[in-house]
Motif scaffolding. Structure first.
Motif, PDB file in Angstrom:
ATOM      1  N   ALA A 210       0.836  -1.201   0.000  1.00 24.13           N
ATOM      2  CA  ALA A 210       0.000   0.000   0.000  1.00 24.13           C
ATOM      3  C   ALA A 210       0.874   1.256   0.000  1.00 24.13           C
ATOM      4  O   ALA A 210       0.589   2.238  -0.699  1.00 24.13           O
ATOM      5  CB  ALA A 210      -0.929  -0.004   1.216  1.00 24.13           C
ATOM      6  N   TYR A 213       2.729   1.470  -3.737  1.00 21.36           N
ATOM      7  CA  TYR A 213       1.938   1.834  -4.919  1.00 21.36           C
ATOM      8  C   TYR A 213       1.030   3.050  -4.714  1.00 21.36           C
ATOM      9  O   TYR A 213       0.738   3.768  -5.666  1.00 21.36           O
ATOM     10  CB  TYR A 213       1.076   0.644  -5.353  1.00 21.36           C
ATOM     11  N   PHE A 214       0.610   3.270  -3.449  1.00 19.19           N
ATOM     12  CA  PHE A 214      -0.373   4.345  -3.222  1.00 19.19           C
ATOM     13  C   PHE A 214       0.031   5.321  -2.117  1.00 19.19           C
ATOM     14  O   PHE A 214      -0.727   6.241  -1.807  1.00 19.19           O
ATOM     15  CB  PHE A 214      -1.742   3.737  -2.888  1.00 19.19           C
ATOM     16  N   LEU A 221      -6.896   1.740   2.100  1.00 22.41           N
ATOM     17  CA  LEU A 221      -7.087   1.349   0.700  1.00 22.41           C
ATOM     18  C   LEU A 221      -8.563   1.361   0.318  1.00 22.41           C
ATOM     19  O   LEU A 221      -9.418   0.859   1.050  1.00 22.41           O
ATOM     20  CB  LEU A 221      -6.520  -0.057   0.468  1.00 22.41           C
ATOM     21  N   GLU A 225      -8.067   0.346  -5.401  1.00 21.22           N
ATOM     22  CA  GLU A 225      -6.703   0.096  -4.940  1.00 21.22           C
ATOM     23  C   GLU A 225      -6.567  -1.326  -4.402  1.00 21.22           C
ATOM     24  O   GLU A 225      -5.586  -2.024  -4.672  1.00 21.22           O
ATOM     25  CB  GLU A 225      -6.325   1.123  -3.872  1.00 21.22           C
ATOM     26  N   ARG A 252      -6.837  -6.004 -12.569  1.00 26.07           N
ATOM     27  CA  ARG A 252      -7.638  -5.337 -11.540  1.00 26.07           C
ATOM     28  C   ARG A 252      -9.115  -5.474 -11.828  1.00 26.07           C
ATOM     29  O   ARG A 252      -9.930  -5.772 -10.942  1.00 26.07           O
ATOM     30  CB  ARG A 252      -7.265  -3.845 -11.466  1.00 26.07           C
TER      31      ARG A 252
END
Length: 725
Positions: A210, A213-214, A221, A225, A252
């Motif tokens: 987490a 990537y974010f 999240l 996501e 995804r």
């Protein structure tokens, strides 16, 4: 299906037989293996092997990131063998939990360790397609496989064996899965799975993923996501959203579709979510000391070396390395960010990274041994004009072979003499040139060295007394003082101040030139030795670690202060008064601080391979070295930091760096004074020649000379000595 209660054993037996039977035939279609019968194996044999497996799965301690902090709690660096932060299930967003279950094991909460319905479904689909298009491993089985991978560590061969598609591995997974379903329960298994799984881009576990990537925590999240991360798990390289956005988005959306099919989200939610961009906000992996700010990478690396070498953190080297690699540690260090910033700025302002020579600055707190700063002119790294060699420390701790400190060693001889009862008023003829006197070492051996030792020029001749000889750094005086004190007592004083061996780890070379600083040492060693003068005679071994806590926040035992008296308070006070005179009126005037008391000594070696200033205030000791780490470039006719030097001396090279580093580090801090004592006058009247140039530092005018006792052979007399001031 759960296996708890009094009927657990019977159920387990039934599952054993049923599970192995299925594995013996149809399940193997899911791992692209022929049926057991074709391999010459029967259900009975396989079941017996099943029963013979160890009954308990040893769950490894998961490797996590460790955090190295400064004394104020600010992060210096994050270090890890695997970037992972373990979190509780409650700290993982519900959508993340739903997404991983939907795509990897949608009947997770309904079946036991083995999903027979899933097996049959996978078998049917694989048979229809003629290839392995769907597997049948449950999340529990996948978790067990990940445990095998974690145990393999970075051993490629062991990892390959742990993931090899064999009947034996599938049977092991099955048995251990049954055990875990009984012992842990579904929620704990899901938590463990999300913490152990690899998500690509060096991220192990959902919290690290987490963040990667974010740039947020797993608990925050959102739906899209979560679906992206859940999709990455199957093939972190193929579905890497950073390197292949198209494939990652397809995967995804497949996860989102599956979440809709199992009832986790509505039709409207899935349609809206599929249209959204990936929404990446990537945070690059920051691993290791190379990421430290303000030049603290070298200190960070020193902390690691301390951890791996100190028995406090483990009885053996292997045990300490294992503990370090497991990570999860919070290591609070002694580094003062203000002092570090000041030391680094001082080094950078006077020496460029691309210069043919380098500089190192080390600050140590008297009375505690705490290292407050460790900086150098060449940045930590592997590029041009960068290095990972820590010039401030010994070879065993990530440094080099050290550097001869020259005349910065003379106060140690003076301290030994004072301890023996020799008065600072002691006068020696101190001619321009004199034969080396005989010396006796601690083994009772008499050392007779050929040749002579000179001062700077023929016009500079004694008699001198100790205070004046220190201020002017008179070689012949300190050689005479060493002879009267006894070479053994001088070497004992050096050892009591932490100078127990050369920076290379070799024994100290002991000879008549010992007092002139011929043994290679590190700036940390010299800063710590001089800190004992500031601390009125008590030496404290250098310390880098304040405290350590493990992943659960539990305090881990760390090495404490190691202080002992090296000399009397009177001796230390006398040395302080003499070295204060060096800064106020002698060779170290360029290091003087305008707003607080300071003391110190310059040093320059033969051929200008190294120049030093080691000094202190009552609350800070610092050593600055300048030179060529490879001992090849003479600091003659050279430009350093944009400034031209005909010759570099301790007074005009390192001294200004020391002044800037210490003044910035102590800005706004108390300014105590040294104990005020009156130094005695010389024992008898003396006459001596006047220096040719009163404005120029005595040390700065000393020529290169030949001295005996080449330390490369451990102190055997004879040969060229390159370590004078």
């Amino acid at each position: 299906m759960a296996y708890k209660g009094s009927g657990g054993a019977a159920v387990r037996q039934a599952v054993n037989f049923l599970g192995v039977s299925v594995l013996s035939g149809v399940v193997l279609a899911g791992i692209a293996l022929p049926v057991v019968g074709a391999m010459g194996l029967g259900v009975k044999d396989t079941a017996e092997g099943f029963d013979e497996l160890p009954g308990e799965l040893k769950q490894p301690t998961l490797s996590q990131a460790s955090h190295i902090l400064d004394v104020n709690g600010g992060e210096i660096a994050t270090v890890f063998s695997r970037d992972r932060t373990i979190v509780d299930l409650k700290d993982i967003s519900p959508t993340m939990q739903q997404a991983i279950i939907a795509i990897e094991d949608d009947r997770f909460y309904e079946h036991g360790a083995v999903d027979l319905k899933g097996i049959l479904r996978a078998l049917t689909k694989n048979a229809e397609s003629g290839e392995v298009s769907e597997g049948a491993s449950t999340l529990t089985q996948q978790y067990v496989k990940n445990v095998f991978v974690e145990e393999a560590g970075d051993d490629a061969g062991a990892v390959a064996q742990a993931t090899k598609q064999t009947l034996g591995r599938k049977i092991k997974e099955l048995k251990y899965s049954i055990q875990l379903e009984e012992e842990l329960g579904k929620k704990k298994i899901l938590e463990n799975y999300l913490n152990i799984t690899f998500f690509g881009q060096q991220a192990y576990g959902v919290e690290a993923a987490a963040k990667r990537y974010f740039s947020k925590s797993a608990k925050d999240l959102n739906l899209t996501e979560s679906a992206l991360l859940a999709g990455v798990v199957q093939s972190p390289s193929r579905f890497d959203p950073i390197n292949d956005e198209h494939e990652a988005k397809k995967r995804r959306n497949m996860v989102l579709q599956r979440m809709y099919e199992v009832g986790d989200i509505s039709k409207r939610e899935v349609e809206e979510a599929k249209k959204k961009p990936l929404g990446l906000k990537v945070s690059k992996a920051k691993n290791g000391c190379i990421t430290a700010v303000d030049g603290a990478g070298f200190f960070c690396d020193y902390v690691r070396e301390i951890f791996l070498s100190d028995p406090t953190f483990g009885k053996s080297k292997k045990a300490r390395a294992k503990r370090w690699n497991e990570g999860g540690l919070t290591i609070k260090t002694t580094l003062d960010p203000k002092a570090q910033k000041s030391a680094q700025a001082a080094a950078n302002n006077h020496v460029n990274a691309s210069d043919p020579v380098a500089a190192a600055v080390t600050l140590v707190e008297p009375g505690t041994g705490k290292i407050r700063a460790m900086a150098q002119s060449r940045p930590y790294g592997f590029g041009k004009s960068e290095t990972v060699i820590n010039y401030s420390v010994d070879d065993a701790m990530g440094g080099g072979a050290g550097y001869q400190p020259g005349s910065t060693f003379k106060p140690i001889t003076a301290a030994a003499a004072l301890e023996k009862g020799i008065s600072p008023a002691k006068v020696y003829p101190s001619p321009y040139e004199m034969p080396w006197p005989d010396m006796t070492n601690c083994a009772g051996e008499t050392l007779r060295d050929p040749g002579t030792v000179p001062n700077e020029s023929e016009s500079e001749k004694g008699p001198y007394y100790m205070t004046e000889a220190m201020k002017m750094s008179v070689n012949t005086y300190f050689v005479s003082l060493e002879a009267d004190t006894g070479l053994c007592d001088v070497t004992k004083m050096a050892r009591s101040l932490g100078i127990k061996e050369r920076a290379s780890g070799e024994e100290l070379g002991v000879g008549a030139s010992f007092t002139l600083g011929v043994n290679e040492v590190s700036p940390l060693t010299m800063a710590s030795a001089y800190a004992a003068f500031a601390n009125r005679g008590v030496y404290c071994a250098p310390r880098a670690i304040e405290s350590v806590r493990d992943a659960q926040g539990k305090k881990v035992r760390a090495p404490g202060p190691d202080c002992k008296r090296a000399m009397t308070e009177k001796t230390a006070d006398t040395i302080n008064a003499m070295l204060k005179g060096v800064v106020d009126f002698g060779t170290g005037q360029q290091a003087g601080l305008s707003d607080r008391a300071s003391a110190g000594k310059t040093g320059t070696t033969d051929f200008r391979y190294a120049a030093w200033f080691v000094g202190y205030t009552p609350n800070m000791s610092a050593a600055v070295w300048m030179g060529d780490p490879e001992h090849k470039r003479k600091m003659i006719d050279i430009t350093i930091g944009g400034k031209y030097y005909p010759k570099v001396y301790g007074a005009d090279g390192p001294a200004p760096i020391w002044r800037d580093a210490v003044s910035g580090a102590l800005e706004g801090k108390p300014d105590p004074d040294f104990v005020d004592i009156k130094l005695p006058e010389p024992e008898k009247p003396k006459s001596k020649g006047k220096p040719k140039n009163k404005e120029k530092d005595k040390e700065d005018r000393e020529p290169d000379i030949s001295l005996p006792g080449d330390i490369t052979d451990g102190g055997t007399p004879g040969g060229r000595n390159k370590g004078r001031d």
